[in-house]
Write an enzyme that holds these catalytic residues in place. Structure first.
Site, mmCIF file in Angstrom:
data_model
loop_
_atom_site.group_PDB
_atom_site.id
_atom_site.type_symbol
_atom_site.label_atom_id
_atom_site.label_comp_id
_atom_site.label_asym_id
_atom_site.label_seq_id
_atom_site.Cartn_x
_atom_site.Cartn_y
_atom_site.Cartn_z
ATOM 1 N N ASP A 30 0.851 -1.196 0.000
ATOM 2 C CA ASP A 30 0.000 0.000 0.000
ATOM 3 C C ASP A 30 0.886 1.246 0.000
ATOM 4 O OD1 ASP A 30 -3.203 0.518 1.083
ATOM 5 O OD2 ASP A 30 -1.792 2.190 1.136
ATOM 6 N N ILE A 31 0.498 2.246 -0.788
ATOM 7 C CA ILE A 31 1.296 3.470 -0.920
ATOM 8 C C ILE A 31 1.256 4.319 0.362
ATOM 9 C CG2 ILE A 31 -0.455 5.075 -1.835
ATOM 10 C CD1 ILE A 31 1.559 5.759 -4.076
ATOM 11 N N ASN A 86 -12.659 -3.413 2.576
ATOM 12 C CA ASN A 86 -13.706 -2.399 2.579
ATOM 13 C C ASN A 86 -14.561 -2.737 1.359
ATOM 14 O OD1 ASN A 86 -12.583 -1.033 4.801
ATOM 15 N ND2 ASN A 86 -11.165 0.061 3.469
ATOM 16 N N GLN A 93 -14.903 1.943 1.096
ATOM 17 C CA GLN A 93 -14.076 1.648 -0.080
ATOM 18 C C GLN A 93 -13.965 2.892 -0.957
ATOM 19 O OE1 GLN A 93 -15.595 -1.538 -2.554
ATOM 20 N NE2 GLN A 93 -13.728 -1.662 -3.766
ATOM 21 N N HIS A 99 -9.972 -5.181 -3.208
ATOM 22 C CA HIS A 99 -8.628 -5.372 -2.655
ATOM 23 C C HIS A 99 -8.723 -5.862 -1.220
ATOM 24 C CE1 HIS A 99 -9.884 -1.148 -2.393
ATOM 25 N NE2 HIS A 99 -9.269 -1.087 -1.214
HETATM 26 P P1 5GP Z 1 -9.931 1.732 0.073
HETATM 27 O O1 5GP Z 1 -10.309 2.904 0.904
HETATM 28 O O2 5GP Z 1 -10.407 1.851 -1.345
HETATM 29 O O3 5GP Z 1 -10.386 0.428 0.684
HETATM 30 O O4 5GP Z 1 -8.361 1.654 0.092
HETATM 31 C C1 5GP Z 1 -7.540 1.961 -0.975
HETATM 32 C C2 5GP Z 1 -6.118 1.704 -0.543
HETATM 33 O O5 5GP Z 1 -5.298 1.808 -1.682
HETATM 34 C C3 5GP Z 1 -5.602 2.717 0.482
HETATM 35 O O6 5GP Z 1 -5.034 2.017 1.581
HETATM 36 C C4 5GP Z 1 -4.566 3.502 -0.291
HETATM 37 O O7 5GP Z 1 -3.469 3.911 0.500
HETATM 38 C C5 5GP Z 1 -4.133 2.544 -1.385
HETATM 39 N N1 5GP Z 1 -3.718 3.190 -2.621
HETATM 40 C C6 5GP Z 1 -4.353 4.210 -3.241
HETATM 41 N N2 5GP Z 1 -3.710 4.560 -4.368
HETATM 42 C C7 5GP Z 1 -2.640 3.725 -4.472
HETATM 43 C C8 5GP Z 1 -1.583 3.612 -5.430
HETATM 44 O O8 5GP Z 1 -1.502 4.312 -6.437
HETATM 45 N N3 5GP Z 1 -0.644 2.650 -5.187
HETATM 46 C C9 5GP Z 1 -0.700 1.839 -4.101
HETATM 47 N N4 5GP Z 1 0.271 0.949 -3.962
HETATM 48 N N5 5GP Z 1 -1.685 1.927 -3.176
HETATM 49 C C10 5GP Z 1 -2.641 2.859 -3.358
#
Ligand code: 5GP
Ligand code: ZN
Length: 140
Positions: A30-31, A86, A93, A99
């Site tokens: 995760d970034i 999520n 989400q 994911h």
């Molecule tokens: P969500 O809120 O959709 O469940 O979580 C999305 C996750 O993806 C977050 O933890 C966020 O930090 C991660 N994320 C968002 N954009 C990127 C990206 O470009 N690269 C990576 N590696 N992770 C990302």
């Protein structure tokens, strides 16, 4: 899918720290990690939520999640894991590509169990809710 960040990661159009890959699933860091080694496991095919994933891939994604846990345990000495999805907008989400979060946990890391994310106890009794659920048309 066009404009999906995770599809772009799958296609190599956006860089990521990939740690594991099969023909249909990839895992990358995760970034914006909430813990050291915070990893995401995603299907290469664009689906938004778990129920859209075909059964075979549902098995495969869980198998990869298990492998990723093993890798994080060995490399980072994690004591435990929180595994979470999520699964839809109301669950928080933001990226609409399924994911699985793999969050390494360490003794004394101050984190809470997954139950702490929801505080919405039902007004109906548990047996009544169970009856309602069992009446659905979904067969085992
Ligand atoms: P969500 O809120 O959709 O469940 O979580 C999305 C996750 O993806 C977050 O933890 C966020 O930090 C991660 N994320 C968002 N954009 C990127 C990206 O470009 N690269 C990576 N590696 N992770 C990302
Ligand atoms: Zn996508």
């Amino acid at each position: 899918m066009e404009n999906c960040i995770f599809c772009k990661i799958v296609d190599g159009k956006i860089e990521s720290e990939k740690i594991y890959e099969t023909a249909s699933i990839i895992s990358f860091l995760d970034i914006n990690p909430k813990a050291p080694g915070h990893s995401l496991v995603i299907p290469k095919e664009h689906v938004e939520i778990l129920t859209e994933l075909e059964d075979e891939l549902a098995c495969e994604i869980f198998k990869v999640t298990k492998r990723v846990e093993e890798m994080l345990k060995e490399s980072l000495d994690a004591d435990a894991f929180t595994i979470g999805i999520n699964d839809g907008k109301a669950a928080g989400q933001e990226i609409p590509h399924l994911h699985i979060n793999v969050l390494p946990r360490f003794m004394g890391n101050g984190g809470k169990p997954i139950h702490s994310v929801v505080k919405n106890p039902p007004k109906e009794e548990v047996p009544k809710i169970a009856e309602k659920i069992r009446k659905t048309s979904i067969s085992p």
